[in-house]
Motif scaffolding. Structure first.
Motif, PDB file in Angstrom:
ATOM      1  N   PRO A 960     -33.144 -40.266  85.806  1.00 50.90           N
ATOM      2  CA  PRO A 960     -32.309 -39.839  84.599  1.00 50.90           C
ATOM      3  C   PRO A 960     -32.334 -38.246  84.477  1.00 50.90           C
ATOM      4  O   PRO A 960     -31.221 -37.813  83.761  1.00 50.90           O
ATOM      5  CB  PRO A 960     -33.039 -40.454  83.618  1.00 50.90           C
ATOM      6  N   VAL A 964     -28.489 -35.386  84.112  1.00 53.93           N
ATOM      7  CA  VAL A 964     -28.053 -34.777  83.221  1.00 53.93           C
ATOM      8  C   VAL A 964     -28.149 -33.114  83.005  1.00 53.93           C
ATOM      9  O   VAL A 964     -27.618 -32.604  81.958  1.00 53.93           O
ATOM     10  CB  VAL A 964     -28.882 -35.306  81.758  1.00 53.93           C
ATOM     11  N   CYS A 965     -28.817 -32.662  84.093  1.00 58.07           N
ATOM     12  CA  CYS A 965     -28.894 -31.342  84.006  1.00 58.07           C
ATOM     13  C   CYS A 965     -27.542 -30.510  84.233  1.00 58.07           C
ATOM     14  O   CYS A 965     -26.987 -30.798  85.238  1.00 58.07           O
ATOM     15  CB  CYS A 965     -29.884 -30.903  85.263  1.00 58.07           C
ATOM     16  N   THR A 988     -32.134 -26.278  78.770  1.00 58.78           N
ATOM     17  CA  THR A 988     -31.563 -27.300  77.647  1.00 58.78           C
ATOM     18  C   THR A 988     -32.273 -28.403  77.393  1.00 58.78           C
ATOM     19  O   THR A 988     -32.070 -29.089  76.142  1.00 58.78           O
ATOM     20  CB  THR A 988     -30.257 -27.774  78.193  1.00 58.78           C
ATOM     21  N   ARG A 989     -33.174 -28.734  78.093  1.00 65.60           N
ATOM     22  CA  ARG A 989     -34.428 -29.545  77.610  1.00 65.60           C
ATOM     23  C   ARG A 989     -33.652 -30.972  77.564  1.00 65.60           C
ATOM     24  O   ARG A 989     -34.633 -31.851  77.375  1.00 65.60           O
ATOM     25  CB  ARG A 989     -35.040 -29.491  76.429  1.00 65.60           C
ATOM     26  N   TYR A 990     -32.415 -31.396  78.247  1.00 68.15           N
ATOM     27  CA  TYR A 990     -31.978 -32.764  78.082  1.00 68.15           C
ATOM     28  C   TYR A 990     -32.669 -33.502  79.196  1.00 68.15           C
ATOM     29  O   TYR A 990     -33.070 -34.737  78.832  1.00 68.15           O
ATOM     30  CB  TYR A 990     -30.438 -32.656  78.740  1.00 68.15           C
ATOM     31  N   ASN A 993     -35.829 -34.907  77.577  1.00 63.79           N
ATOM     32  CA  ASN A 993     -35.332 -35.987  76.707  1.00 63.79           C
ATOM     33  C   ASN A 993     -35.043 -37.447  77.310  1.00 63.79           C
ATOM     34  O   ASN A 993     -35.384 -38.252  76.836  1.00 63.79           O
ATOM     35  CB  ASN A 993     -34.194 -35.581  75.935  1.00 63.79           C
ATOM     36  N   ASN A 994     -34.516 -37.061  78.542  1.00 66.39           N
ATOM     37  CA  ASN A 994     -34.060 -38.318  79.059  1.00 66.39           C
ATOM     38  C   ASN A 994     -34.846 -38.817  80.283  1.00 66.39           C
ATOM     39  O   ASN A 994     -34.768 -39.758  80.790  1.00 66.39           O
ATOM     40  CB  ASN A 994     -32.502 -38.008  79.898  1.00 66.39           C
ATOM     41  N   CYS A 995     -36.130 -38.455  80.103  1.00 69.68           N
ATOM     42  CA  CYS A 995     -37.233 -38.772  80.966  1.00 69.68           C
ATOM     43  C   CYS A 995     -37.903 -40.067  80.428  1.00 69.68           C
ATOM     44  O   CYS A 995     -38.565 -39.717  79.130  1.00 69.68           O
ATOM     45  CB  CYS A 995     -38.084 -37.861  81.377  1.00 69.68           C
ATOM     46  N   PRO A 996     -37.841 -41.083  80.879  1.00 73.14           N
ATOM     47  CA  PRO A 996     -38.588 -42.308  80.204  1.00 73.14           C
ATOM     48  C   PRO A 996     -40.054 -41.945  80.116  1.00 73.14           C
ATOM     49  O   PRO A 996     -40.724 -42.607  79.248  1.00 73.14           O
ATOM     50  CB  PRO A 996     -38.074 -43.284  80.893  1.00 73.14           C
ATOM     51  N   TYR A 997     -40.502 -41.211  81.112  1.00 71.17           N
ATOM     52  CA  TYR A 997     -42.007 -41.328  81.061  1.00 71.17           C
ATOM     53  C   TYR A 997     -42.652 -39.795  80.284  1.00 71.17           C
ATOM     54  O   TYR A 997     -43.816 -39.604  80.435  1.00 71.17           O
ATOM     55  CB  TYR A 997     -42.269 -41.017  82.849  1.00 71.17           C
ATOM     56  N   LYS A 998     -41.507 -39.145  79.859  1.00 73.71           N
ATOM     57  CA  LYS A 998     -42.081 -37.976  79.416  1.00 73.71           C
ATOM     58  C   LYS A 998     -43.096 -37.159  79.999  1.00 73.71           C
ATOM     59  O   LYS A 998     -43.952 -36.885  79.460  1.00 73.71           O
ATOM     60  CB  LYS A 998     -42.472 -38.368  77.751  1.00 73.71           C
ATOM     61  N   ARG A1000     -42.030 -34.078  81.591  1.00 71.55           N
ATOM     62  CA  ARG A1000     -41.437 -32.819  81.827  1.00 71.55           C
ATOM     63  C   ARG A1000     -42.019 -31.975  80.997  1.00 71.55           C
ATOM     64  O   ARG A1000     -42.132 -32.291  79.490  1.00 71.55           O
ATOM     65  CB  ARG A1000     -40.118 -32.734  81.723  1.00 71.55           C
ATOM     66  N   ARG A1001     -42.258 -30.750  81.105  1.00 73.70           N
ATOM     67  CA  ARG A1001     -43.064 -29.790  80.297  1.00 73.70           C
ATOM     68  C   ARG A1001     -42.154 -28.560  80.167  1.00 73.70           C
ATOM     69  O   ARG A1001     -41.760 -28.031  81.219  1.00 73.70           O
ATOM     70  CB  ARG A1001     -44.469 -29.296  80.821  1.00 73.70           C
ATOM     71  N   PHE A1002     -41.864 -28.040  79.035  1.00 70.49           N
ATOM     72  CA  PHE A1002     -41.054 -26.979  78.782  1.00 70.49           C
ATOM     73  C   PHE A1002     -41.670 -25.893  78.340  1.00 70.49           C
ATOM     74  O   PHE A1002     -42.746 -25.971  77.551  1.00 70.49           O
ATOM     75  CB  PHE A1002     -40.024 -27.209  77.612  1.00 70.49           C
TER      76      PHE A1002
ATOM     77  N   TRP B  75     -35.084 -31.910  71.425  1.00 70.11           N
ATOM     78  CA  TRP B  75     -33.899 -31.559  70.563  1.00 70.11           C
ATOM     79  C   TRP B  75     -34.319 -32.091  69.081  1.00 70.11           C
ATOM     80  O   TRP B  75     -34.648 -33.118  68.953  1.00 70.11           O
ATOM     81  CB  TRP B  75     -32.636 -32.380  70.873  1.00 70.11           C
ATOM     82  N   HIS B 132     -30.021 -22.634  71.407  1.00 74.62           N
ATOM     83  CA  HIS B 132     -31.107 -23.764  71.750  1.00 74.62           C
ATOM     84  C   HIS B 132     -31.687 -23.666  73.257  1.00 74.62           C
ATOM     85  O   HIS B 132     -32.600 -24.420  73.629  1.00 74.62           O
ATOM     86  CB  HIS B 132     -30.776 -25.321  71.626  1.00 74.62           C
ATOM     87  N   SER B 159     -23.196 -34.148  84.132  1.00 71.19           N
ATOM     88  CA  SER B 159     -23.942 -33.608  83.112  1.00 71.19           C
ATOM     89  C   SER B 159     -23.117 -33.766  81.921  1.00 71.19           C
ATOM     90  O   SER B 159     -22.061 -33.063  81.939  1.00 71.19           O
ATOM     91  CB  SER B 159     -24.776 -32.407  83.050  1.00 71.19           C
ATOM     92  N   LEU B 395     -35.969 -40.014  70.040  1.00 72.90           N
ATOM     93  CA  LEU B 395     -36.917 -39.550  70.934  1.00 72.90           C
ATOM     94  C   LEU B 395     -38.332 -39.487  70.514  1.00 72.90           C
ATOM     95  O   LEU B 395     -39.216 -39.690  71.261  1.00 72.90           O
ATOM     96  CB  LEU B 395     -36.517 -37.884  70.851  1.00 72.90           C
ATOM     97  N   TYR B 399     -40.140 -44.688  75.353  1.00 74.11           N
ATOM     98  CA  TYR B 399     -40.629 -45.771  76.433  1.00 74.11           C
ATOM     99  C   TYR B 399     -42.459 -45.911  76.296  1.00 74.11           C
ATOM    100  O   TYR B 399     -42.786 -46.861  75.992  1.00 74.11           O
ATOM    101  CB  TYR B 399     -40.264 -45.629  77.911  1.00 74.11           C
ATOM    102  N   LEU B 400     -42.682 -44.656  76.578  1.00 72.08           N
ATOM    103  CA  LEU B 400     -44.153 -44.625  76.866  1.00 72.08           C
ATOM    104  C   LEU B 400     -44.938 -44.514  75.547  1.00 72.08           C
ATOM    105  O   LEU B 400     -44.969 -43.435  74.990  1.00 72.08           O
ATOM    106  CB  LEU B 400     -44.875 -43.715  77.699  1.00 72.08           C
TER     107      LEU B 400
END
Lengths: 1186, 481
Positions: A960, A964-965, A988-990, A993-998, A1000-1002, B75, B132, B159, B395, B399-400
């Protein structure tokens, strides 16, 4: 948009007949040479456009680029000049850009794991487990991994100190000479305190010191949680003052009384390595070992137990003694212990345990962490009665890393405080902070005429010593270790000392006046070689050539030795008998049976050992006498004339230890532990998995490593069970005063499911002095004063009304019955190998797809013509220890962010371990918001089951994040990696957000920043960075890359090795395998292919429990592919359709009522065609924690 | 007066002012020194803007970490504000273009300010995607499909953020052109009345040589009609595409096919509310109650009620589908949205957007300026929270469960939001001073006498052009008065 190389059809290879350009003469002979090289990298050469010379779009691009280049040239000034100088005189073994691994021994704790340290251009940057090491078997824990960060800590001592002020070595030497000279006229006795030393050289150095300063005493100090009771109990029951070498690999049933052997007890990494294979289940192995934990707080081991019983610390003695009595009676062992008092209804568990233990006779192991000799003696009785000695634990080749004795410590600290000793030299220990007698140590050291600390940091003990000799970091030091009898290990320096420090051994050698043949002061390396020549060489099982032996020790990190006599080859620490025996001491040297300062019991036990050693015909070979040696340090201490061949002789046979019933009876009657009277709750002090006893307090990686159970970082806290907290009206982060007698401390509360309601558990290792370092000094509170109260301290907990937020990395504890975690029981799994792994998977899977795990889809799939990397994580194996997290952090330069940033949930860990309190049994429908104090779930929180789930980037096939990038900063590679191009990322951090496993690290800031930036010496810290990985700037997203740098390295190695190995034929050495793969239905693969197991991401490499399998899914017989095909395999959140490349294996537990794998399976699934022989007959009702 | 007066319809311009009077009334703020009230308001809004700029400067200097976002909630205020401002920007085009095409004459007195509002709102909105970003200095460039040396590294047409970029920039461009074209006759009026040579020069240049010639009018009308036609689909497209920022994702609470119409309805809802907020102040301050009448306000109130019920329907449909889908994640998301730890934001949204507009069923309420004003604020609060609810509550628990987290915005986010209000109002205040806030020519066209059948004897030129050429033929219509 079909413009990525992976979408292209493979190009056909030109045949010899075709006219073609060639790049080298090789190609004329074998036209595939260059194709292969190119194909190898990307699968196939990139083709852009329709094949015409310049495509329209490319033309525009080139045009644009020309403008851009022109503009840049015109507009930009000169870049600042930074110098990168080549080696003027390149060391032979350094290839710039390539890491070199050196074997050494980890000194993070006393377990003595063998490690390989990666050095890049002379800088150690990464600790890896040494896969060949017989003891640690390739694992390394979080603390071990973090040692390189310690090395580059600018808050280490940079020079010696005299009277609390920084001094030069000249001043220090003068002061030390004066102090030790003054001692000579006083002569009451010096105290030398060290951790338990196991290497021949280290031990003989101590003997030399004791001999030089007559009347001196040596104390082996193992920190706050030594194993003194175990050695004392074994001295009584088996006549050996040792900690046995436990072997969990042979234990089908483990009963642990508080021993956190997977987390902090004695040697967690080797134990995890041993324990794990028994926990694996597969079609070939349908049984599983069982672990029962009886403990006061939920430890890491308890979280992995099949059954848990909560007890108070004060209940342990009665329970274990009662169990020992029952087992001894059952087996007819004549041991008469005192009448055991079993409190409450705990007695109901006993019969079940006895049944289970008897069912696994000779294949079980009972362990306890108790400091009560009677408890340890009872444990020995149980193990003896069940015939476990020589099988699951061994006192003939024991663990030697912990030989300290609490009684001895109490005695010498008393003597020191009373002024009966002139002074003390403390080398590598910090008793003024972490001892139960810390206050007395400080007081005694302040009073003493001579007080010298040899320390790496200005710690609490150094603060009260007049002289502080700044010592090297272990990674800068030479040393030797024989933690396991018969396995001698070398510790070799990886780097020149960063600061003006000296090695502790060199100081001691100097003070004892040791000189080489030139009359120059002796130094460690020649000394080490001498000692090994004398004491290791003769015992070495392999080559008799010492140089070769030494080289192999340096290369492998260890050498295997024969055991000497019938004993632990450790002499009892004590005054050395005669100067003549000083230099070549060691296991073979006769020890005069003089009274030791060890506990009396331990001493008694040692004597027969020493007598045996006395009788040994071994003597130091004459030619290694120091006086005879010209000590040319560059020639590493060996005389040119002398033959490097070591003497050979016959070693005495090993006489097994025998059980001593009378001694056992006496030990069982040892005085009970003292219990403080005041206070309602019993205090449990425990070391945290990442921080130990606090030695690592200034290590940011470890401070930020979430505790495996509480998931808290940065600071300690008071753990209360949810019910106890509710009774006091407390929630997590509420500050309480814990007070008992003279000890009082204010700490925030953590609600800890699984803890006994009558216990307050306090992590030690915090509240260090600020002089220890800017990062860790002052973090948390020191709780050691509670240890001084009594053997079992008690305390009251009172709310203060204040709040002190705890930085948790995870705040929700239930997985809400979501499809991220899957678990089942062994019985259910034996019936049906897909148990717990719902049919959803198969419903979504495409039966026609070549890859069994491919989900149905309407769209064209990604093609993976070469490699397809995948990972399988066995939830059954993962213990949650967090070693992988730190390994990943260090391998990938993951920044440490500090407490505030963790509080706002911004820790950067690429890999995290999700810890869920499972609701397999209890689930309240529709209750999505379980807070542990909620009444209806409080009972569940009494003793929850726990799941540890490593979570990292899942490298989804349908990612996902990729769609979106806006700028294609994250893309799918042709090898199935979800690649992140930091340079392209605009933040953009999208994707996150869109990662179901969360996962990703910003980079919210340029890390390190804010609270951290002033606490580092940034120039030093950057030396620890892995140069293969760029450091990410602010505003950029990052995440797990499957250690792509390692993949690339392996590919390049494969390419090079194939070229080298196959010579003229140019036949890839693994061609057979590839043909076999194709025959097995696999894809046609390129030659020079990386073999299975040649790439190991940092997490897999370090994992002490081998939970992680990584490899190529296109190889039909790769381990990971096998794991993918296992019926337990599942994708987390499969219904989202992301098709992760990381998969998990269902967690299997013993159901409470089942132990013993001989359950007849009525419906025998095909996968279980060959169930292994039952380990034990079916046991009775197992004790359940629930 | 013999002009026919409908008994059913109220006149759109009250008091039947003379054409010259209309010009004088509209241009009065431009041709006199600003009042103390204006200066006072300007000082307040400009200081908001300054605070906001300060906050933006700080966060750009220090990093996005100065916001309260975290690894789970990527966000927060940023995209909430973005969608909020884009939504506000909707009413402008709707009023200008769609109502124009539907010959809704009542739009004429409000369309100019509504369009200005649109532009300012879109500027405020566009600010957020820019700031942002972690690295806006690259992001601003790399969003543009420009030639580069990076091989296949282009923009990602899959995108929605790229679609956003095109949608917003198109919308802004068309809206700006549409607005400017509509301004030309009025700019000419200003030019003609200008006394200072510089003023004359500036407005002269801006009015592109408008002479009020018949030919000009014909061209003007055609262009205006075409632009209205061009703009109309944008009303639907912009917020549809903004909604795809969420709808194309996999996050429960975002991944919803109802989003496009729901977002458009919400945008119109909030846009009208913001128009009302502005106009209620403007008509009071500028004394143009006779041009922006209660009738206008009432119409807008009805639209608010209608769109409010649409979003209400959408909210309930979401719940129904979440339950009907049988998906654990969807179901949990919506239960959590209403009853989880951030449920308060949901109930603010629901009561502001669905319950409170029902007050306009009562004529007394929708003709009461005070009630309308309060309601317009309430609706905008509600619509801001709608975006907040969609973004943050989806957000923060997806899921997890291990990654579940809470969001608490920092002062930087609040002041940045304040800054955009400062920008918006400051820009609007300046707009009222430098440009005719009401379309003079168009308002004149809806006077009774401007209608072809109202005054047959003198109606030819008006009938031909629809609107009189004010600058050069002011006398002709005057006769009829």
């Amino acid at each position: 948009m079909d413009r990525h190389p992976e979408h292209r059809e493979p190009t056909t290879r030109p045949t010899l007949g075709e006219p073609r350009a060639f790049q080298s003469a090789d190609e004329l002979i074998d036209p595939t040479v260059h194709d292969e090289a190119r194909l190898y990298e990307n699968g196939k050469p990139p083709v852009v456009g329709d094949g015409s010379a310049v495509e329209r779009r490319d033309f525009i691009k080139v045009l644009g680029a020309t403008f851009a280049a022109a503009t840049t040239t015109a507009a930009c000034g000169r870049l600042p000049v930074t110098k990168a100088l080549p080696y003027a005189d390149k060391p032979e073994d350094v290839i710039v850009g390539r890491g070199v691994m050196y074997a050494t021994t980890c000194r993070g704790c006393s377990a003595g794991c063998g490690v390989l340290v990666k050095s890049r251009e002379g800088r150690p940057i990464k600790v890896e487990g040494n896969p060949g090491h017989k003891w640690s078997q390739g694992g390394a824990c979080a603390i071990g991994q973090a040692q390189v960060v310690d090395l580059y800590d600018g808050d280490r001592l940079r020079q010696p100190m005299v009277d609390g002020k920084p001094a030069t070595w000249k001043e220090f030497d003068a002061a030390a000479a004066a102090a030790l000279g003054a001692y000579a006229s006083d002569g009451k006795g010096l105290l030398l305190v060290t951790p338990t030393l196991t290497g021949p050289a280290a031990r003989n150095l101590v003997q030399a010191f004791l001999a030089h300063f007559a009347g001196s005493r040596h104390l082996a100090y193992d920190g706050p949680f030594g194993a003194g009771a175990i050695t004392a109990a074994h001295a009584a029951t088996h006549g050996r003052s040792v900690v046995p070498r436990y072997d969990f690999s042979k234990a089908a049933y483990v009963l642990s009384f508080g021993a956190d052997f997977l987390g902090t007890w004695i040697a967690p990494v080797p134990f995890a390595k041993q324990w794990n294979p028994g926990r694996k289940v597969s079609a070939d192995k349908t049984t599983m070992s069982k672990l029962v934990a009886v403990e006061s707080r939920l430890s890491l081991t308890g979280s992995n137990a099949d059954a848990r019983v909560r007890i108070l610390p004060s209940e342990q003695r009665g329970l274990v003694l009662a169990l020992a009595a029952k087992v001894a009676t059952a087996k007819g062992l004549a041991v008469q212990g005192p009448a055991a008092e079993v409190k409450g209804d705990l007695g109901k568990h006993l019969d079940g345990w006895v049944k289970e233990l008897l069912a696994a006779e000779g294949q079980c192991l009972v362990v306890a962490d108790s400091a009560d000799i009677a408890v340890q003696a009872a444990v020995n009785v149980i193990n003896e009665a069940l015939g476990n000695y020589g099988k699951t634990l061994d006192v003939d080749a024991p663990f030697q890393g912990m030989r300290g004795s609490a009684a001895a410590e109490a005695e010498v600290v008393e003597a020191l405080a009373k002024g009966e000793l002139t002074g003390a030299v403390l080398w590598g220990v910090n008793p003024a902070y972490d001892s139960r007698h810390a206050a007395k140590w400080a007081e005694g050291l302040k009073k003493a005429k001579v007080s010298i600390a040899i320390a790496g940091r200005a710690h609490e003990t150094a603060a009260v010593c007049k002289l502080v000799g700044a010592s090297h970091h272990p990674l800068e030091s030479w040393g030797d270790h024989e933690v396991i009898a018969g396995l001698a290990a070398v510790q070799q320096p990886l780097v020149n000392p960063l600061f003006d420090t000296r090695q502790g051994e060199d100081l001691l050698l100097g003070w004892t006046g040791a000189v080489d043949s030139d009359g120059k002061p002796q130094t460690i390396l020649p000394y080490l070689r001498l000692q090994w020549h004398a004491h290791v060489g003769p015992r070495a099982t392999g080559s008799a050539d010492f140089d070769r032996l030494w080289d192999s020790a340096l290369n492998d990190g260890f050498v295997e030795l024969q055991l000497v006599g019938d004993a632990a080859p450790l002499p009892a620490p004590g005054p050395a008998p005669a100067p003549a025996a000083v230099a070549p001491g060691g296991p073979m040297v006769a020890q005069a049976p003089q009274p030791s300062d060890e506990a009396a019991a331990a001493d008694r036990a040692d004597k027969p050992v020493e007598a045996a050693a006395d009788a040994s015909p071994v003597a130091a070979p004459a030619e290694v006498s120091p006086a005879a040696l010209p000590a040319d340090a560059s020639a590493v201490g060996l005389p040119a004339a002398a033959t490097p061949v070591v003497a050979t002789f016959t070693l005495p046979p090993v006489v097994p230890a025998r059980f001593d019933a009378a001694g056992a009876t006496t030990a069982l009657g040892a005085a009970p532990p003292t219990i403080a009277q005041a206070g309602a709750l019993e205090v449990v002090l425990y070391p945290k998995v990442g921080l130990g006893a606090g030695d690592n307090a200034n290590n940011p990686m470890l401070q930020e490593l979430p505790d495996p159970i509480s998931k808290a970082t940065w600071g300690n806290y008071a753990c209360l069970s949810p019910k106890a907290a509710k009774a006091l009206g407390l929630l997590s982060s509420d500050v309480v005063v814990v007070s008992g007698g003279t000890a009082q401390v204010e700490l925030p509360v953590v609600l800890s499911p699984g803890q006994h309601d009558g216990v307050v558990a306090l992590p030690i290792g915090y509240g260090r002095a600020t002089s220890v370092g800017r990062l860790g000094g002052g973090v948390g509170k020191n709780v050691m004063p509670f240890a001084a109260l009594a053997d079992i301290a008690k305390a009251d907990v009172k709310p203060t009304g204040a709040k002190d937020p705890i930085a948790f990395s995870q705040t929700h504890h239930s997985y809400e019955h979501r499809d991220c975690v899957k678990e089942t029981t062994l019985a259910a799994w034996q019936q049906d190998p897909t148990a717990g792994n719902a049919a959803l998977d198969s419903m979504l899977h495409d039966p026609n797809a070549q890859d069994a795990r491919t989900t149905r889809t309407l769209w064209t799939r990604h093609q993976y013509p070469g490699y397809k990397w995948g990972m399988a994580i066995d939830l059954n194996s993962c213990t949650g220890c967090g070693a992988c997290v730190v390994a990943c952090n260090i391998e990938n330069n993951v920044p440490v962010v500090g407490k505030h940033e963790v509080l706002v949930r911004r820790e950067m860990h690429w890999m995290r371990i999700d810890r869920y309190f499972s609701e397999r049994k209890t689930f309240v429908q529709g209750d999505y918001d379980w807070q542990p104090t909620k009444d209806d779930l409080l009972d569940l929180a009494d003793n929850p089951e726990v799941v540890h789930m490593p979570m990292l980037c899942q490298h989804c096939d349908n990612a996902p994040c990729e769609t979106v990038c806006p700028v294609l900063a994250t893309m799918h590679t042709s090898e199935g990696l979800n690649a992140q191009a930091y340079n392209r990322c605009i933040g953009t951090r999208y994707c996150a957000n869109n990662c179901p496993y969360k996962v990703r690290r910003f980079n919210w800031f340029n890390y390190p920043t804010r609270e951290m930036v002033d606490k580092f010496d940034i120039d030093l810290v950057t030396l620890a960075l892995n140069p293969d990985i760029v450091k990410r700037s602010r505003g950029v997203m990052e995440k797990c890359s499957f250690c792509v740098q390692r993949i690339q390295e392996a590919k390049s190695n494969a390419l090079r090795d194939a070229d080298r190995a196959t010579g003229e034929k140019r036949q890839p050495s693994n061609l057979d395998e590839l043909q076999k793969n194709e025959a097995a239905g696999g894809k046609p693969l390129q030659p020079k292919y990386v073999r299975d197991g040649e790439v190991k991401p940092a997490c897999q490499q370090t994992c002490p429990s081998d939970a992680i399998t990584f490899g190529d899914l296109n190889l039909m017989d790769s381990k990971v592919r096998k794991a993918y095909e296992d019926p337990r395999n599942y994708s987390s959140l499969v219904e989202v359709g992301t098709q992760p490349a990381v998969t998990y294996m269902t967690k299997v537990r013993h159901a409470a009522e089942v132990f013993g794998p001989a359950q007849p399976a009525p419906k025998k699934p095909a996968a279980h065609a060959a169930p292994s022989a039952p380990v034990a007959p079916t046991g009775g009702t197992a004790p359940a924690g629930h | 007066m013999s002009a026919p007066v409908s008994h059913l319809r109220q006149p759109l311009v009250l008091g039947n002012p003379a054409y010259a009077q209309i010009t004088n009334d509209v241009l009065k703020p431009m041709e006199s020194w600003p009042s103390k009230l204006w200066w006072g308001t300007f000082a307040v809004t400009a200081s908001w803007l300054a605070i906001g700029l300060g906050a933006i400067a700080w966060q750009q200097y220090e990093g996005i970490g100065t916001w309260g976002l975290n690894k789970t909630i990527g966000w927060g205020f940023d995209i909430t504000n973005f969608v909020f401002w884009v939504g506000i920007g909707h009413a402008g085009t709707l009023i200008s273009a769609i109502l124009f095409l539907f010959r809704q004459k009542w739009r004429t007195s409000i369309n100019r300010s509504a369009e200005a509002m649109t532009l300012f709102a879109v500027i405020c909105a566009a600010l957020f995607p820019l700031i942002h970003m972690g690295r806006p200095w690259f992001g601003a460039l790399w969003f543009i499909p420009a030639p580069n040396l990076r091989g296949p590294l282009w923009i990602n047409f899959r995108s929605p953020l790229i679609w956003d970029f095109f949608a917003i920039s198109t919308y802004f461009t068309i809206s700006a052109v549409f607005w400017y074209v509509g301004l030309i006759p009025d700019l000419a009026t200003v030019r003609d009345r200008a006394k200072h040579p510089i003023r004359k020069a500036i407005y002269g240049a801006l009015s592109l040589g408008w002479s009020g010639a018949n030919k000009h009018w014909v061209h003007y009308e055609t262009v205006y009609m075409l632009l209205a036609g061009l703009s109309t689909p944008l009303v639907l497209s912009v917020h549809t595409i903004v909604s795809t920022d969420f709808a194309t994702s996999v996050i429960p609470g975002w991944h919803t096919t109802i989003f496009p119409p729901y977002f458009v309805a919400g945008a119109i809802f909030s846009g009208f509310a913001m128009v009302l907020t502005l106009l209620l102040i403007a008509r009071k301050v500028m004394h143009i109650e006779h041009l922006i009448t209660i009738k206008h306000l009432e119409n807008m109130c009805l639209i608010i009620t209608a769109t409010g019920m649409m979003v209400g329907l959408a909210y309930m449909t979401e719940f129904f589908i979440a339950w009907y889908s049988g998906s654990n994640y969807e179901g949990f998301c919506f239960v959590n949205r209403a009853f989880g730890p951030m449920g308060w934001s949901y109930w603010i949204m629901f009561s502001c957007n669905v319950i409170s507009p029902q007050v306009f069923w009562f004529k007394k309420a929708r003709t009461n300026v005070v009630v309308i004003f309060i309601m317009s604020i309430v609706v905008n609060i509600g619509m801001w929270f709608e975006r907040f609810v969609i973004i943050v509550t989806s957000l923060h628990r997806d899921y997890l469960p291990s990654a579940w987290a809470m969001y608490s915005p920092t002062w930087v986010e609040f002041t940045t939001l304040l800054g955009t209000f400062g920008l918006f109002f400051t820009a609007f205040l300046v707009f009222t001073r430098v440009l005719p806030a009401i379309a003079i020519a168009e308002v004149k066209s809806i006077k009774k006498f401007a209608q072809p059948h109202a005054h047959p004897a003198h109606g030819h030129d008006e009938a031909a052009g629809g609107v009189p050429g004010l600058a050069h033929a002011p006398a002709a219509p005057e006769k009829g008065v």
